[in-house]
Design a protein around this motif. Structure first.
Motif: not given
Lengths: 212, 444
Positions: A1-30
């Motif tokens: 929240m730097q200015t009054n007009h500009h709102k900022e949202r912060l969300y924590k998102i988990l990326v889970i799933g079995d080993l080697g399904v490509g979680k890191t790759s998806i994040i790197k791509r995104y």
């Protein structure tokens, strides 16, 4: 929240799933818009930050890329705290990783509940769809039924390699997170939260699937 | 050369020939060009090992390459000539530019020379150190290994040629594993792999034992290709792929209760790079048998938390300001320590630096892993203090590619592993006792 007009949202998102399904790759791509077949195995947790412009607001997504080995379950559950959304990823070429999806979802729901008693918005990702389609994901109706039954707000066939559906999936998740945040605020204002009443409805979200 | 290209735009009198070597003249014989292309692209056939271009390059090594490509020309004949003053001014500018560029190139050449000298010096010192280790220390190991002189030499890094040997000696073989036992475990693993079908997908759900499922071939296979992928030696078809596979597989038969846990592949890989297969297995099993490693690889969560709590005691003691900053931002040690401890820094530090950490870890034990963590935090204290949670977390889970080794070890050296007169082991033991008594301090 730097200015009054500009709102900022912060969300924590988990990326889970079995080993080697490509979680890191998806994040790197995104986040970094690239792909490499040479990512190292994630031990513990890795982080990424994605900044989005969303309806003239700045949305910051804190992505928690969590190691996939089942054994780490106890250790990584502390990472779930205060998350607002999650991706559960499986590999379409490895049916066993899909079997594990319900286990991941149950694990997530048992450890994480929003202040209004609901579960966090979760999107299911059928990754590596460039490597041939799974019989299951071929059947869209069945997959949607699976999502409804297990409380996913949506599902996408993705490919981190070919950049398929990753932005779409993320936008869907953000949309649902914002909706659930509004929902939480409203229930706080009216001050009549009775989480028990919602219990049997699970984590389904009104804008995508309705229970029953 | 920003100045050069700028003046190029202003004055049509300048011409740049980026790639044409000056002595060859501006027009090339097309046949020669063709030939050059062929040799360069490897289509020239045998019998022509060095391309003419390469030899030209070599000759130019100590001559400023870029400036000689800058040619001062007069205006074309169909245009009125430059006034004398202007021409003179341009000539002067040209000479200044050439002189400056020459100076710069000379400086770079000197820098390169210095780097080369430093490298030679380093190699020489490694050579003498290797000699000392081989001829003096190793033959008298038990008598010398604790001496001041050896400890100092040890701290400076063990020469790669004797590294594996020293690690083996320092880690020891408490488990009394023989080469024979390794081969027995390996053949058992091979039998197991043969009996489990390659596509274990369908059978997996019916698998009774959870740990059995976890130690499955598929898990190891998935991780092997993701172990030091940049080295290209552990991947399918690489020279050490099978070796890594064998060691991890044999271990799951040696310790079925532990099985395969992520992070192990990195440790085994580092050992393979420094030891023969059976010796690497012996070191691997003995390393994992150390109390700290057992706690982590068995994912004994409460014991891990005890280790983190002990780490925090020394963190606060050594770096109180940074500790407060971490606390304020809710950055708990599990976020960065898990990766560091599970892989013994082999994933997070450059490999040569990680090996230096291993050198002292093999000598000083688990305490050094936590001391290294504090050394890293101290090294990057100033940057970290300016960051918020997510940037710190990102920074610590992906450390810079270039970490100054000497500086890091200087920082590690300044970390005191005593807190209120208690050593690491005493602090850890006290916390463990507290925990057994059910103190709420450690509850998450």
């Amino acid at each position: 929240m730097q200015t009054n007009h500009h709102k900022e949202r912060l969300y924590k998102i988990l990326v889970i799933g079995d080993l080697g399904v490509g979680k890191t790759s998806i994040i790197k791509r995104y986040v970094h818009h690239n792909f490499s077949p040479n990512y190292r195995a994630t031990i513990g947790v890795d982080f990424a930050l994605k900044v989005l412009n969303w309806d003239q607001e700045t949305v910051r997504l804190q992505l928690w890329d969590i190691a996939g080995q089942e054994r780490f379950g106890n250790m990584t559950r502390v990472y779930y705290r205060e998350a607002m959304g999650a991706f559960i990823v499986f590999d379409v070429t490895r049916p066993a990783s899909f079997e594990a999806v319900t286990k991941w979802k149950e694990d997530l729901d048992s450890k994480l509940t929003l202040t209004n008693g609901k579960h966090v918005a979760t999107v299911l990702l059928a990754n590596k769809c460039d490597q041939g389609r799974d019989v299951l994901t071929n059947n869209g109706i069945k997959m949607e039924q699976f999502c409804q039954e297990n409380g996913f707000v949506g599902w996408y066939e993705t490919s981190a390699k070919e950049n398929i559906n990753i932005d779409e999936a993320a936008n869907c998740l953000v949309k649902h997170i914002i909706a659930s945040e509004k929902d939480m605020l409203q229930s706080e204002v009216s001050d009549t939260i009775t989480p028990q009443l919602e219990k049997d409805k699970g984590g389904t979200c009104s804008s995508c699937f309705r229970s029953q | 050369f920003p100045t050069l290209s700028l003046s190029l735009q202003r004055d049509p009198g300048w011409k740049l020939f980026g790639k044409v070597p000056p002595r060859e003249g501006p027009i090339k014989d097309p046949k020669k060009v063709q030939k050059e292309y062929e040799t360069k692209s490897g289509r020239g056939g045998p019998g022509n090992p060095t391309s003419p271009r390469q030899s030209v390059r070599k000759n130019l090594d100590f001559e400023p390459l870029s400036t000689t490509a800058l040619i001062l020309e007069d205006r074309p004949a169909n245009l009125p000539a430059k006034p004398v003053e202007e021409a003179q001014k341009h000539r002067q500018q040209y000479e200044e530019m050439v002189a400056q560029a020459k100076k710069r190139e000379l400086k770079e050449a000197q820098k390169r020379k210095k780097q080369l000298e430093d490298r030679c010096k380093l190699e020489e010192s490694i050579g003498t150190a290797a000699q000392t280790w081989n001829q003096e220390i190793l033959p008298n190991w038990s008598a010398m290994c604790t001496s001041r002189r050896v400890r100092d030499l040890w701290w400076q890094g063990i020469p790669p040629s004797v590294r594996g040997k020293v690690w083996s000696l320092a880690v020891g073989n408490e488990l009394n594993i023989t080469h024979e036992l390794y081969h027995i475990c390996l053949s058992r693993a091979k039998v197991k792999w043969k009996t489990t079908p390659a596509s274990s997908a369908e059978t997996e759900t019916e698998d009774a034992g959870c740990s059995d499922r976890e130690s499955s071939l598929e898990l190891i296979k998935l991780d092997i290709s993701r172990t030091f992928p940049q080295l290209c030696i552990f991947q399918q078809g690489g020279p050490y792929h099978d070796v890594l596979h064998s060691i991890l597989g044999a271990y799951t038969c040696y310790r079925p209760d532990v099985g395969y846990v992520q992070g192990m592949s990195f440790i085994a890989a580092v050992l393979i790079l420094n030891l023969d297969t059976a010796d690497a297995f012996i070191a691997f099993a003995n390393l994992l048998n150390k109390p700290c490693q057992m706690a982590f690889f068995r994912v004994d969560h409460s014991l891990m938390l005890t280790y983190f709590a002990a780490f925090e005691v020394f963190f606060e003691e050594n770096l109180p300001k940074l500790f407060a900053h971490f606390k304020k931002n809710n950055l708990t040690p599990d976020i960065y320590l898990i990766d560091w401890i599970f892989t013994l820094y082999s994933k997070s530090l450059p490999l040569d630096l990680a090996c230096r950490v291993w050198d002292v870890f093999c000598r000083d034990g688990e305490e050094f892993l936590f001391r290294t963590a504090l050394g890293l935090l101290r090294l990057y204290q100033d940057v970290l203090t300016c960051m918020d949670f997510i940037h710190m977390a990102q920074f610590l889970t992906r450390l810079p590619d270039l970490i100054p080794a000497e500086q890091l070890f200087q920082h590690i050296a300044t970390i005191h592993m005593t807190s209120r007169n208690r050593k690491w082991a005493q602090v850890l033991q006290a916390l463990q006792k507290d925990h057994e008594r059910g103190s709420p301090v450690l509850k998450h």
